[in-house]
Design a protein around this motif. Structure first.
Motif, PDB file in Angstrom:
ATOM      1  N   ASN A   1      33.070  28.647  38.726  1.00 33.77           N
ATOM      2  CA  ASN A   1      32.333  29.966  38.239  1.00 33.77           C
ATOM      3  C   ASN A   1      32.849  30.883  37.413  1.00 33.77           C
ATOM      4  O   ASN A   1      33.800  31.557  38.075  1.00 33.77           O
ATOM      5  CB  ASN A   1      31.349  30.456  39.410  1.00 33.77           C
ATOM      6  CG  ASN A   1      30.225  31.291  38.941  1.00 33.77           C
ATOM      7  OD1 ASN A   1      29.911  31.475  37.896  1.00 33.77           O
ATOM      8  ND2 ASN A   1      29.905  32.008  39.953  1.00 33.77           N
ATOM      9  N   LEU A   2      32.570  30.986  36.237  1.00 36.10           N
ATOM     10  CA  LEU A   2      33.120  32.289  35.504  1.00 36.10           C
ATOM     11  C   LEU A   2      31.975  33.178  35.231  1.00 36.10           C
ATOM     12  O   LEU A   2      31.084  32.988  34.965  1.00 36.10           O
ATOM     13  CB  LEU A   2      33.485  31.755  34.050  1.00 36.10           C
ATOM     14  CG  LEU A   2      34.787  31.331  33.398  1.00 36.10           C
ATOM     15  CD1 LEU A   2      34.803  30.934  31.903  1.00 36.10           C
ATOM     16  CD2 LEU A   2      35.754  32.455  33.840  1.00 36.10           C
ATOM     17  N   LYS A   3      32.581  34.435  35.569  1.00 33.23           N
ATOM     18  CA  LYS A   3      31.572  35.590  35.620  1.00 33.23           C
ATOM     19  C   LYS A   3      32.219  36.647  34.713  1.00 33.23           C
ATOM     20  O   LYS A   3      33.234  37.006  34.979  1.00 33.23           O
ATOM     21  CB  LYS A   3      31.437  35.899  37.186  1.00 33.23           C
ATOM     22  CG  LYS A   3      29.787  36.619  37.225  1.00 33.23           C
ATOM     23  CD  LYS A   3      29.588  36.476  38.627  1.00 33.23           C
ATOM     24  CE  LYS A   3      30.095  37.588  39.465  1.00 33.23           C
ATOM     25  NZ  LYS A   3      29.674  38.819  39.024  1.00 33.23           N
ATOM     26  N   ARG A   4      31.528  37.113  34.011  1.00 30.74           N
ATOM     27  CA  ARG A   4      31.862  38.237  33.246  1.00 30.74           C
ATOM     28  C   ARG A   4      31.435  39.399  33.784  1.00 30.74           C
ATOM     29  O   ARG A   4      30.122  39.659  33.950  1.00 30.74           O
ATOM     30  CB  ARG A   4      31.263  37.983  31.767  1.00 30.74           C
ATOM     31  CG  ARG A   4      32.291  37.033  31.180  1.00 30.74           C
ATOM     32  CD  ARG A   4      31.178  36.405  29.972  1.00 30.74           C
ATOM     33  NE  ARG A   4      32.116  35.376  29.445  1.00 30.74           N
ATOM     34  CZ  ARG A   4      31.865  34.241  30.112  1.00 30.74           C
ATOM     35  NH1 ARG A   4      30.782  34.146  31.061  1.00 30.74           N
ATOM     36  NH2 ARG A   4      32.218  32.695  29.732  1.00 30.74           N
ATOM     37  N   ASP A   5      32.129  40.440  34.085  1.00 32.26           N
ATOM     38  CA  ASP A   5      31.714  41.712  34.649  1.00 32.26           C
ATOM     39  C   ASP A   5      31.019  42.690  33.566  1.00 32.26           C
ATOM     40  O   ASP A   5      31.467  42.482  32.434  1.00 32.26           O
ATOM     41  CB  ASP A   5      32.908  42.408  35.561  1.00 32.26           C
ATOM     42  CG  ASP A   5      33.097  41.639  36.766  1.00 32.26           C
ATOM     43  OD1 ASP A   5      32.246  41.218  37.267  1.00 32.26           O
ATOM     44  OD2 ASP A   5      34.350  41.529  36.872  1.00 32.26           O
TER      45      ASP A   5
ATOM     46  N   GLU B   1      35.634  42.366  32.062  1.00 37.23           N
ATOM     47  CA  GLU B   1      36.477  41.641  32.650  1.00 37.23           C
ATOM     48  C   GLU B   1      35.983  40.235  33.113  1.00 37.23           C
ATOM     49  O   GLU B   1      34.754  40.152  33.422  1.00 37.23           O
ATOM     50  CB  GLU B   1      37.260  42.413  33.886  1.00 37.23           C
ATOM     51  CG  GLU B   1      38.072  43.399  33.462  1.00 37.23           C
ATOM     52  CD  GLU B   1      38.655  44.397  34.436  1.00 37.23           C
ATOM     53  OE1 GLU B   1      38.635  43.664  35.735  1.00 37.23           O
ATOM     54  OE2 GLU B   1      39.190  45.628  34.016  1.00 37.23           O
ATOM     55  N   VAL B   2      36.774  39.377  33.492  1.00 33.77           N
ATOM     56  CA  VAL B   2      36.640  38.072  33.909  1.00 33.77           C
ATOM     57  C   VAL B   2      36.838  37.589  35.025  1.00 33.77           C
ATOM     58  O   VAL B   2      38.015  37.935  35.533  1.00 33.77           O
ATOM     59  CB  VAL B   2      37.042  36.936  33.069  1.00 33.77           C
ATOM     60  CG1 VAL B   2      36.576  35.520  33.234  1.00 33.77           C
ATOM     61  CG2 VAL B   2      36.753  37.218  31.336  1.00 33.77           C
ATOM     62  N   THR B   3      35.803  37.177  36.164  1.00 35.46           N
ATOM     63  CA  THR B   3      36.109  36.760  37.490  1.00 35.46           C
ATOM     64  C   THR B   3      35.832  34.951  37.620  1.00 35.46           C
ATOM     65  O   THR B   3      35.069  34.630  36.879  1.00 35.46           O
ATOM     66  CB  THR B   3      35.141  37.373  38.420  1.00 35.46           C
ATOM     67  OG1 THR B   3      35.067  38.630  37.918  1.00 35.46           O
ATOM     68  CG2 THR B   3      35.881  37.484  39.778  1.00 35.46           C
ATOM     69  N   PHE B   4      36.512  34.454  38.194  1.00 29.82           N
ATOM     70  CA  PHE B   4      36.815  33.033  37.880  1.00 29.82           C
ATOM     71  C   PHE B   4      36.981  32.512  39.496  1.00 29.82           C
ATOM     72  O   PHE B   4      37.533  33.163  40.198  1.00 29.82           O
ATOM     73  CB  PHE B   4      37.828  32.455  37.423  1.00 29.82           C
ATOM     74  CG  PHE B   4      37.768  30.895  37.180  1.00 29.82           C
ATOM     75  CD1 PHE B   4      36.621  30.130  36.712  1.00 29.82           C
ATOM     76  CD2 PHE B   4      38.791  30.295  37.831  1.00 29.82           C
ATOM     77  CE1 PHE B   4      36.670  28.774  36.758  1.00 29.82           C
ATOM     78  CE2 PHE B   4      38.645  28.816  37.798  1.00 29.82           C
ATOM     79  CZ  PHE B   4      37.676  28.130  37.338  1.00 29.82           C
TER      80      PHE B   4
END
Lengths: 320, 464
Positions: free
Chosen positions: A33-37, A41-44
């Motif tokens: 799961n890639l999440k763009r805040d 910024e990117v959380t993976f």
């Protein structure tokens, strides 16, 4: 023979190629799961254990937010590394920043080298790419790089879709002469070259044709089509020299900026790109576009790499 | 100052101008742009051979673009034989590490009582059978993801296997989450509770979500690009310095904040310094000590009941989640909705440690991003009888809908530094409600001292 198994990872954007490769390999893409805040910024996160597994990260970098894709990729690599993956292979058919591979003027950045360093820093152990703009980029890496060729797939496409008895292979610039001549040898066709004088990046000024194209189907071959200005002008030049029709086949159809407009307004019959770059939504806007699927080549190379078999077979042959 | 070159990244040119003004030099010539395919192009207009180069780029705006631009600039200087390249990042992007995933979204689905399992699986296969990797976060990213969906859609139409992707589109409409915690991927075929259970180790076996910790990576990338030194301000985690193998100067905003409180808050002598979460307690208590003011703390209590309800409060300071568990509920239907509503009351145990009745409160935090933490803290303080609430923040990122929330919040006045451009904040909140603390002098002085090989520790305590 490897004792561990393959895990395929893909970012959420431009997942199409990864899905095709996974299907070819009979595997599912690993849950991640890639999440763009909201701050950009990117959380993976990876939802499965990857400890001691053979990781393949399949990513496509198109035009647009290249830097986002690059950082997402780096974060994915790093996450896999810190999750104790045994080997991380990046499958990046269209290598970003490949054209900035030399110091063409003072103080210009060699971003391709920086990209190579960054991939290694993030923790990548192997790179699979396709038709690098300059194969010397392989030397920028400290890790092995497999530079696959789209040529076998292109040869197959030409044989299946184009009446190649009347065709002639054209290189749109001197730099691509080698690629074009190899292809013409494979197909037993003649070969012509267009010499261009470039004033500025993404702009072409004057073109001269070397060779005879009278009454021939011209197949322009190049590794990359960006704004397609070159292709459109080349088509004009070829038709002025009494060519029958003009088809362009490029590996990486980046098709940025006014590319679609240029193609639609040009005298090109068809522009064929491989699916290294996601351009499917552009196909709706441009009926002249056609696609060569290279997922089989990538899938086969992943299989061979995982099993420790030779990849060079793929340089000349197209897996079914 | 000889041999010094300062390059401005495209993120915050006004700050660079101010820093250069303080150093009485001019920013050096550099052309920043993009090629038509979206790749960053830079063109350095002056010789940097054997020079001391400073590249100033804040981690704001389009973070990844700006960060790549910084890396390319550093690399270009390094390959052009610069003597030393220093990355000046007033706000350090990716400095906040994502939380460990134990309270991740979707946790309630696992811990739901067994008897509702049948209903649940009925619902989830109907609504939840989607590829959750397509969950967007903000309006901004939604657009790009829509494009992506289109790509995937059309690419998949090549092999005629579209149905499950199609479903993800309506998911996009609904889902929006603000937590930094990853969302449980729900699989089609299997019911999401099963999948979630497998992921979140409900049977005390199996695997927990592995979350990328980008901190070390970002540090290594800067080193790889060729940075010899890094200057930043108020790092969210001071431990971040340990990720680097090069020198990192973490400047403190504390002296500036103290000076601001003393000079610009008239009733400061009767004020209470409040930390909006326990993470920032140390930072705030230091300011309180230095000014001789009382100190209060807002503590978010998270009991085990949280697992039964939607986790709508996160640990991330500066981050956080809305009070109402909207994103989750939108994925659930009737019966579950009630369930999660009733469960959500367990989470609302934010409590105030310290007395603020009839006092002026000064909320101190290092970072305001989504602004949930700080606006909620302000509301709590007002509810507890505070007369006035000031907020003093180092990095005002204000992403997403944050400015709107701040505008509607109980915060009477907010002061932020200009480590991140604040023009929009001023325009939105009005000049009377926002004060911008200028940090250019601190950065200017730090650059001057580092260039001359002097100590900068004096900057930690005193205002220049």
């Amino acid at each position: 023979m490897a004792t561990n198994s393959i895990k395929l990872l893909a970012p959420d954007i431009h997942r199409g190629l990864a899905e095709l490769v996974a299907k070819r390999l009979g595997l599912k893409l690993t849950d991640c799961n890639l999440k763009r805040d909201s701050n950009g910024e990117v959380t993976f996160s990876i939802a499965e254990s990857v400890r001691d597994q053979d990781i393949y990260i399949i990513t496509q970098v198109g035009s647009g937010h290249v830097n986002d894709r690059v950082l997402e990729l780096l974060i994915m690599i790093n996450a896999s590394k810190t999750a104790s993956a045994r080997r991380i292979t990046v499958v990046i058919p269209n290598f970003p920043y490949a054209r900035q591979d030399r110091k063409d003027k003072s103080r210009a950045p060699i971003t391709a080298k920086l990209m190579a360093d960054m991939l290694t820093t993030a923790g990548c152990n192997h790179v699979i790419t396709m038709d690098l703009h300059a194969s010397q980029i392989q030397g920028f890496f400290d890790v092995p790089v497999d530079n696959l060729y789209a040529e076998p797939s292109v040869v197959r496409y030409i044989k299946e879709h184009i009446n190649h008895k009347d065709a002639i292979i054209i290189s749109p610039d001197a730099g691509g002469a080698k690629r074009a001549s190899l292809l013409s040898d494979r197909l037993n066709l003649n070969f012509a070259l267009i010499h261009k004088e470039r004033a500025q990046a993404n702009e072409v000024s004057r073109m001269v044709l070397v060779g005879d194209v009278t009454d021939k189907i011209c197949i322009i071959v190049d590794d990359m089509a960006d704004t397609c200005g070159t292709l459109a002008k080349a088509a004009d030049v070829l038709l002025k020299n009494h060519a029958k029709s003009v088809i362009a086949i490029v590996t990486h159809g980046i098709l940025s900026g006014k590319a679609i407009e240029n193609i639609n307004n040009s005298k090109l019959d068809r522009v064929v790109c491989t699916n290294t770059v996601p351009f499917e939504q552009k196909m709706k806007l441009c009926p002249k576009l056609d696609v060569i699927d290279i997922s089989s080549v990538l899938a086969e190379s992943i299989r061979r790499l995982h099993n420790g078999e030779s990849i060079s077979y793929l340089f000349k042959n197209n897996p079914l | 100052m000889n041999n010094i070159i300062i390059f401005a990244g495209s993120s915050h040119p006004t700050l660079v101008e101010k820093i250069c003004e303080n150093l009485s030099i001019k920013p050096s010539q550099v052309k920043l742009g993009k090629f038509s395919n979206g790749e960053t192009s830079i063109d350095i207009g002056e010789s940097v051979r054997e020079k001391d180069v400073y590249v100033i780029q804040s981690g704001c705006g389009h973070v990844n673009d700006n960060f790549m631009e910084l890396l390319i600039l550093i690399n270009a200087c390094k390959t052009s034989s610069a003597n030393r390249v220093t990355a000046v990042m007033p706000y350090f992007c990716y400095s906040r590490q994502p939380d460990i995933p134990y309270t991740a979204k979707g946790a309630p689905i696992i811990s739901k009582p067994k008897h509702s399992a049948v209903k649940e699986s009925g619902n989830t296969t109907e609504i939840g059978s989607v590829l959750t990797t397509h969950k967007p976060v903000s309006q901004r990213s939604r657009k790009s993801i829509d494009v992506a969906i289109e790509n995937t859609l059309s690419s998949l139409s090549l092999d005629r296997s579209t149905p499950r992707i199609l479903k993800s589109e309506d998911n996009i409409q609904r889902s929006s989450s603000n937590s930094r915690i990853p969302v449980i991927p729900e699989r089609d075929g299997t019911s999401s509770s099963e999948a979630a259970g497998a992921l979140f180790n409900t049977n005390n076996s199996g695997y927990k979500l592995w979350v990328a910790q980008a901190g070390t990576l970002i540090a290594n990338l800067l080193t790889t690009a060729g940075a010899d030194h890094v200057i930043t301000m108020d790092l969210h985690d001071p431990q971040f310095q340990g990720f680097f193998s090069i020198g990192v100067d973490n400047l403190y905003c504390k002296p500036l904040i103290q000076a601001y409180i003393q000079h610009r808050i008239p009733e400061y002598k009767d004020a209470v310094i409040v930390s909006p979460d326990s993470g920032g307690a140390k930072r705030s208590s230091k300011v309180a000590d230095a000014l001789g003011l009382p100190f209060a703390l807002i503590h978010k209590e998270r009991r085990s009941q949280i697992l039964k309800g939607p986790p709508d409060a996160t640990l991330a300071s500066g981050g956080g989640v809305p009070l109402s568990p909207k994103p989750l509920i939108s994925n659930l239907s009737g019966s579950e909705l009630k369930h999660s509503m009733s469960a959500s009351k367990f989470v609302q145990t934010t409590m105030l440690v310290g007395d603020v009745r009839n006092k002026v409160c000064i909320l101190l935090d290092d970072l305001v991003d989504t602004s949930y933490t700080i606006t909620r803290a302000a509301r709590l303080l007002k509810d507890q009888g505070a007369t006035k609430v000031y907020a003093v923040v180092t990095h005002g990122v204000f992403s997403g809908d944050a400015l709107n929330r701040v505008a509607q919040s109980a915060i009477d006045k907010i002061a932020v530094t200009n480590t991140v451009p604040q023009d929009e904040t001023i325009a939105f909140l009005g000049k009377n409600r926002v004060d911008v603390i200028d940090v250019s002098r601190v950065f200017g002085e730090a650059i001057r001292r580092i260039h001359n090989g002097e100590s900068i520790s004096m900057l930690f305590e005193y205002v220049t």
